[in-house]
Every structure is written in structure tokens, then in C-alpha cells.
Design a protein around this motif. Structure first.
Motif, short mmCIF file in Angstrom:
data_model
loop_
_atom_site.label_atom_id
_atom_site.label_comp_id
_atom_site.label_asym_id
_atom_site.label_seq_id
_atom_site.Cartn_x
_atom_site.Cartn_y
_atom_site.Cartn_z
N UNK A 292 0.82 -1.21 0.00
CA UNK A 292 0.00 0.00 0.00
C UNK A 292 0.85 1.27 0.00
N UNK A 293 2.02 1.22 0.60
CA UNK A 293 2.93 2.38 0.53
C UNK A 293 3.37 2.61 -0.91
N UNK A 294 3.63 1.52 -1.63
CA UNK A 294 4.03 1.64 -3.04
C UNK A 294 2.90 2.22 -3.88
N UNK A 295 1.67 1.78 -3.62
CA UNK A 295 0.54 2.33 -4.36
C UNK A 295 0.45 3.83 -4.19
N UNK A 296 0.65 4.27 -2.96
CA UNK A 296 0.51 5.70 -2.69
C UNK A 296 1.68 6.52 -3.23
N UNK A 297 2.81 5.87 -3.45
CA UNK A 297 3.96 6.55 -4.06
C UNK A 297 3.92 6.47 -5.58
N UNK A 298 3.02 5.64 -6.12
CA UNK A 298 2.87 5.55 -7.56
C UNK A 298 3.94 4.74 -8.27
N UNK A 299 4.59 3.83 -7.57
CA UNK A 299 5.62 3.00 -8.20
C UNK A 299 4.99 1.78 -8.86
N UNK A 300 5.77 1.10 -9.67
CA UNK A 300 5.30 -0.10 -10.37
C UNK A 300 5.41 -1.29 -9.42
N UNK A 301 4.30 -1.68 -8.85
CA UNK A 301 4.30 -2.67 -7.77
C UNK A 301 4.83 -4.02 -8.25
N UNK A 302 4.37 -4.48 -9.40
CA UNK A 302 4.73 -5.82 -9.87
C UNK A 302 6.09 -5.86 -10.56
N UNK A 303 6.53 -4.73 -11.11
CA UNK A 303 7.79 -4.72 -11.85
C UNK A 303 8.66 -3.57 -11.36
N UNK A 304 9.16 -3.65 -10.14
CA UNK A 304 9.99 -2.56 -9.62
C UNK A 304 11.24 -2.36 -10.46
N UNK A 305 11.71 -1.14 -10.48
CA UNK A 305 12.85 -0.79 -11.33
C UNK A 305 14.09 -1.61 -10.94
N UNK A 306 14.85 -1.94 -11.93
CA UNK A 306 16.17 -2.58 -11.78
C UNK A 306 16.12 -4.01 -11.27
#
Length: 610
Positions: A588-602
Motif C-alpha cells: 500500500x505504501x508503493x501504491x501511494x507513491x505511484x511506483x510499479x508494484x509488480x515490476x519494480x525498477x532494476x
């Protein structure tokens, strides 16, 4: 990391390639491409970014063909550019896709330059394309033989698929160190790095072994070794379901997989409840092997390593057997002292983690007699290289950040602990009944923890704006703090660290202020009062506390001490229950930061390179 798919058929294979690449997106990638034999040419389409961008580009030129290969790339050699994206082509006549790393690519590159080859990319893979072309055109070999000869000259790890302009009826493949399989159809055949890529076309698969060369034609598949001798491999029928590869009502695969944990745990526990803690859980010959061991050495990476750290507490406290846990990538490069009767236990969701596989090989070279693998993918490389295996029943895990694979690994490790305890006379009948009952009730306790999601979502609003966080735990829950910090790092990009709570005063306390949220795993166990003292240390420095406590723990909330209560303490299996809220907090923190939950960078799901 990276993904391969290929097909040869009487129909247009472009939709097969595109669908396969989409199903491989979860492995992590930064570019995608296909090379298709169109009759008069090998046409290549590559794009940086998502598969959908490459798909649109292919549709614009109406790309069609009955033979083709595709790839999703995670950059290793060379930056994220279209020139570095796969497939790589030599003189318009040879196209190659490749997973892995060619360690002698510099040497081969210089040799090929002297032979007149011009390189367009910074990748190690382009070396393969030119090397195959060299033997194909100048050596007078057919495609399969050219791939065989070229592969002998490659050092490192690779899975390779190759097509040639003037051989439109064949695809050649080679495997060393990286997973590759052949899918068998009716009048058509396929190759892939993961069965999920071709599951809509066939369930009949052959897993290639080290050194295998595959000659794939419409009418059949021929396997040979590096010397050209025919070999046979078993045909497997995949039980991966298409439903497990679809989102259904969920927004993300991570969300889906977090909520699938009660069922995944119940399915994994079922095999234990059926017979109790018996060696047969781990395969034929387990009773004889497990009766002789005098220690356990666990080798794993990432989340699986934290599962191993949890198991160390269980193995020593319950089974009374010494246990050490090491990061596989470190173990394989140090001068370890082997005790032959120590059981090597490897943990890998995919069963293809390169560092873990190489660590297993190293352990065997040192003289370790026996190896047991804990894995979620049947017939993958690590189980095949082990004497014993227990498969978790998590089902397909697509999200890069592991959730249900982690908790089911804990169940497998707990079953190993209790089996060893029973063999060593450390597990009474009463205690065995108690543990089996705890396992039986565990999926329900996990569901209760999932029901805390609305409360955790409120906490996530506070975390979303932070840049750093600390996670604290003690004893068997310290690895859960480590796992919580890893999850937050992976998908929110918030810098998070975890410490044993007693270590605060030895350095990390210097970081605590009003801008540093501190998450505490605080079950109602023997260390609860110690944890409460550590919390006071944080409060005295102005830190804001977020405490995951059991229902029967006595914590008082205040302005800067927030408490969410999980179900009543479930005893020895408490780490499994406390893994759930830290997963939800990260999600839920990731959702609120707008990051790609399933495919995080790098990051990538299956790490098949060093």
C-alpha cells in the motif's frame, strides 16, 4: 532475469511470441524484441520499454511469419537502448536471443573483429550471433552444428535460441546454466525460458539439461549433447493453470499473491498433515540420509535467505541440530570448510537462481554428501541437482517481490525441522500433535492478518512521504523485520534497514528522529518485555513507532506509538503470520507513491545471472 520465447508452426507465430513475452514480463526487463522469418528476410522489431510498445511497432508493419524468436532484456552489458535490445542479428542471416552472461565475450569480440565482423551493440550476446554466423557461413556447417561448435567456445552461463535466413524449417537451441525448455505441439513446437510463456499453446514440455542442443522443427524435436550424440529427456505435463497467470479481480499480481496465501499455505501444509512429519515428505531415500546428518547448511538469496534465517531458530531450538545460513553468492566464493555429514539445503522459488545453483555445485565439490532443495517449480534445475526435494505449493508467483513463496518456504522448513527433531528423538508425540494442529489452524490465522488491510492502508499514508525507515525484531522475528525492510525497499524505493531490536543502542539509534518511522515486530513471546524496552529507547529520541503486536500483547497506543494487533499469538509459527502485515504495508505504501508494484525498477523475478 530476461525471457525467451520461440515458435515454429504452420500458422503466424507473431501472436504466440507477443503473448509469450507478455507472460514473461514478471521476470523483469527493460526492452523487448522479436525476429521473425518472413520468407524473404529475417525481420526484427525491438523497442525500449514495455512489450506493448514492441507489439504496436510489429503491428504497424504487419509482421507475420511461421518461425520466430522473442526476448525481454534486463540490461547487463551495455545500456538500455534499442541497439542493445535482443534479438541480435549477424549479416541479416543469423538471429539470436540469449539469457545469461558470456564471460569471455571480450576475447571473442576481438577475435571476431579481426575476422571482419562489425559490432552494433555493447552486449555480450552479439558475440554469439557473429560466432554462429562465422561457423555457419565460413565453416560450411548447418545451423544446429554451427550452434553446437560456437557454444563450445562460450564461457559463462547461457540459454540460446537461433534462427537462420536460409533454413526456415529449423530453430537451434543450446543451454548451459540458464533455464530453457521445449514445448511440444501438434505440427508445431515452441521454446521458452519459462513454461508460462507457452502454456496457452501446449502443456507438454521437455526441460533441457546442461550442455543440451535442441534441433526444433515443426514435425519434431531432436536433442543431442555437445559432441552430437543423441540424448533423450523426459516429457513433462505442466500443471500451471492459465488462471494463475491472470489478475482476475485484483489490481496487481502482488496484491493477488498476498491474498492467495491462505490457500497456498493450506495446499503446502496438506502434504504434511496427510502423513505427519515423516522423511518421505522429502523423497525416496530421505530416511537414510536425514538419519545420518549432523548439521544443516542453508544456502539461499534474497527473501529465501530470510526464510533460511528463520529456520535456523527452529532447527536449533526444536531439532537440536546446528545450523548455519549463508547468502549463496558469498558462500560460493569463499574457502568454506566442509563437514561431509552436514546437509546442504538450498531454497529457491524458481529453482533456477544461478547463485544458489552454483553454491550447491561448490558445496558438492567440497565433499558434502547430501543436498535437499526447497522449491516452487517442479523439475527445475536445483531440485534435479539435489538428492532430496520438497516442493512448496504456492502456485505461480508473478510479482517480483516474493510473498506467498516466502511463507510456503517457511512451512517446508518447519516440516524439515520437525522431521529432523522426530528422527533425533527430540519431538514427543504430544508436541508433534501440537505442531500439526498449529499448522492446521495457520491458514485461518493468516486470513485474520489479511483482514487488517484497511488499518495498514492508513499507516501506508504516513509512510508514502518518507525517505527512510527502520524495522526491528527479536529472535525468530528478526528475519521478518529483515523481510519487511526488503519489501519496502523493493517496491517503494524507500530506504529501509532492519536490525535486531537489541542492537539499537549499538549504533542505529543515532538515525532515529521524528522523520524516521520505526516498524516493530512485537509478538507475545518470551522476548516481548525486551522489545518494549527497545521501544522506549526509540520514543525517548522522538521516533514514531508502528508496532505489529499480537492480540494478547499489552501495548498502549499514544500519539507517536501506533499499534495494529494481529491474531492471538500462534506460537512457533508466529513468523508466518507476522510476514503478512509487512507485505501489506509495503504494497500500500508503493501504491501511494505511484511506483510499479509488480515490476519494480532494476529488479527481476528469476535471477539467472551473477
Amino acid at each position: 532475469m530476461c525471457g525467451i520465447v520461440g515458435a515454429i508452426a504452420q500458422r503466424n507465430v507473431v501472436p504466440v511470441l507477443v503473448e509469450g513475452l507478455k507472460r514473461l514480463e514478471y521476470r523483469g526487463y527493460d526492452s523487448a524484441g522479436v525476429a521473425v522469418h518472413t520468407g524473404s528476410a529475417i525481420t526484427r522489431v525491438r523497442r525500449v520499454g514495455r512489450v506493448a510498445e514492441m507489439e504496436n511497432a510489429a503491428a504497424e508493419i504487419n509482421l507475420t511469419g511461421q518461425l520466430g524468436i522473442g526476448h525481454t532484456r534486463w540490461a547487463t552489458h551495455g545500456g538500455v537502448t534499442e541497439y542493445n535490445a535482443h534479438p541480435h542479428v549477424s549479416h541479416g542471416q543469423i538471429a539470436v536471443v540469449h539469457n545469461g552472461i558470456i564471460e569471455n565475450h571480450d576475447e571473442q569480440r576481438e577475435r571476431l573483429k579481426q575476422l571482419g565482423y562489425v559490432f552494433e551493440s555493447q552486449t555480450d550476446t552479439e558475440v554469439i550471433a557473429h560466432l554462429v554466423h562465422h561457423y555457419y557461413k565460413n565453416g560450411g556447417l548447418d545451423l544446429v552444428e554451427a550452434v553446437r561448435v560456437a557454444s563450445r567456445e562460450l564461457s559463462g552461463a547461457y540459454a540460446i535460441a537461433v534462427i537462420a535466413l536460409d533454413q526456415p524449417d529449423v530453430m537451434a537451441c543450446a543451454r548451459k546454466g540458464c533455464p530453457l525448455l521445449v514445448g511440444l505441439g501438434e505440427g508445431e513446437n515452441f521454446i521458452a525460458s519459462d513454461v508460462s510463456a507457452i502454456i496457452s499453446s501446449t502443456r507438454k514440455v521437455i526441460f533441457l539439461e546442461e550442455g543440451d542442443i535442441a534441433e526444433v522443427r515443426r514435425e519434431g524435436v531432436k536433442l543431442t549433447d555437445q559432441q552430437g550424440q543423441p540424448i533423450e529427456r523426459k516429457i513433462h505435463f505442466s500443471d500451471v493453470s492459465l488462471a494463475s497467470l491472470e489478475l482476475g479481480p485484483y489490481s496487481h499480481f502482488m496484491q493477488k499473491e498476498i491474498h492467495e496465501q491462505p490457500k497456498a499455505l493450506a495446499d503446502t501444509i496438506e502434504q504434511v498433515l496427510h502423513d505427519g512429519f515423516l522423511p518421505a515428505l522429502f523423497g525416496a531415500g530421505a530416511s537414510e540420509i536425514l538419519s545420518q546428518i549432523d548439521g544443516v547448511q542453508i544456502l539461499a538469496c534474497g527473501t529465501s535467505y530470510y526464510a533460511g534465517l528463520t529456520a535456523r531458530y527452529w532447527l536449533e531450538a526444536i531439532a537440536g541440530i546446528p545450523c548455519s545460513v549463508e547468502v549463496a553468492s558469498e558462500y560460493r566464493y569463499r574457502d568454506a570448510v566442509a563437514r561431509p555429514n552436514t546437509l546442504i539445503v538450498t531454497i529457491s522459488q524458481s529453482g533456477e537462481t544461478l547463485d544458489t545453483m552454483e553454491a550447491l555445485k561448490y558445496a558438492k565439490s567440497l565433499g558434502h554428501k547430501w543436498a535437499l532443495s526447497i522449491c516452487n517449480v517442479k523439475e527445475s534445475a536445483i531440485p534435479r541437482a539435489s538428492d532430496l526435494v520438497i516442493y512448496t505449493r504456492a502456485g505461480a508467483e508473478i510479482g517480483v517481490a516474493s510473498t506467498k513463496a516466502f511463507t510456503t518456504q517457511l512451512i517446508a522448513l518447519f516440516a524439515l525441522t520437525c522431521t529432523l527433531a522426530k528422527l533425533r528423538g527430540k519431538l514427543t508425540a504430544a508436541r508433534e500433535t501440537e505442531y500439526l494442529d498449529a499448522l492446521r489452524q495457520l491458514p485461518g490465522s493468516v486470513q485474520h492478518a489479511l483482514n487488517l488491510e484497511p488499518q495498514i492502508r492508513v499507516w501506508a499514508e504516513r509512510f508514502a512521504g518518507k525517505d527512510h525507515a527502520l524495522f526491528l525484531g527479536r529472535g525468530v522475528h528478526y528475519p521478518i523485520a529483515l523481510e519487511g525492510a526488503l519489501k519496502l525497499k523493493e517496491i517503494t524505493y524507500i530506504h529501509a534497514e532492519a536490525y535486531p531490536a537489541g542492537e539499537l543502542k549499538h549504533g542505529p539509534l543515532a538515525l532515529v528522529d521524528e522523520n524516521m518511522p520505526v516498524v516493530v515486530i512485537a509478538p507475545n513471546d518470551a522476548l516481548l518485555e525486551k522489545v518494549k524496552s527497545n521501544i522506549q529507547e526509540v520514543r525517548a529520541r522522538g521516533g514514531e513507532m508502528f508496532v505489529f503486536a499480537d492480540l494478547d500483547s499489552h501495548f498502549s497506543e499514544s500519539e507517536a506509538v501506533h499499534v495494529i494487533r494481529t491474531p492471538r499469538h500462534v506460537g512457533v509459527l508466529s513468523p508466518v503470520v507476522h510476514a503478512i502485515p509487512v507485505q501489506l504495508l509495503a504494497y500500500h505504501s508503493a501504491l501511494m507513491r505511484g511506483t510499479d508494484v509488480d515490476k519494480p525498477r532494476n529488479l527481476a523475478k528469476s535471477v539467472t545471472v551473477e
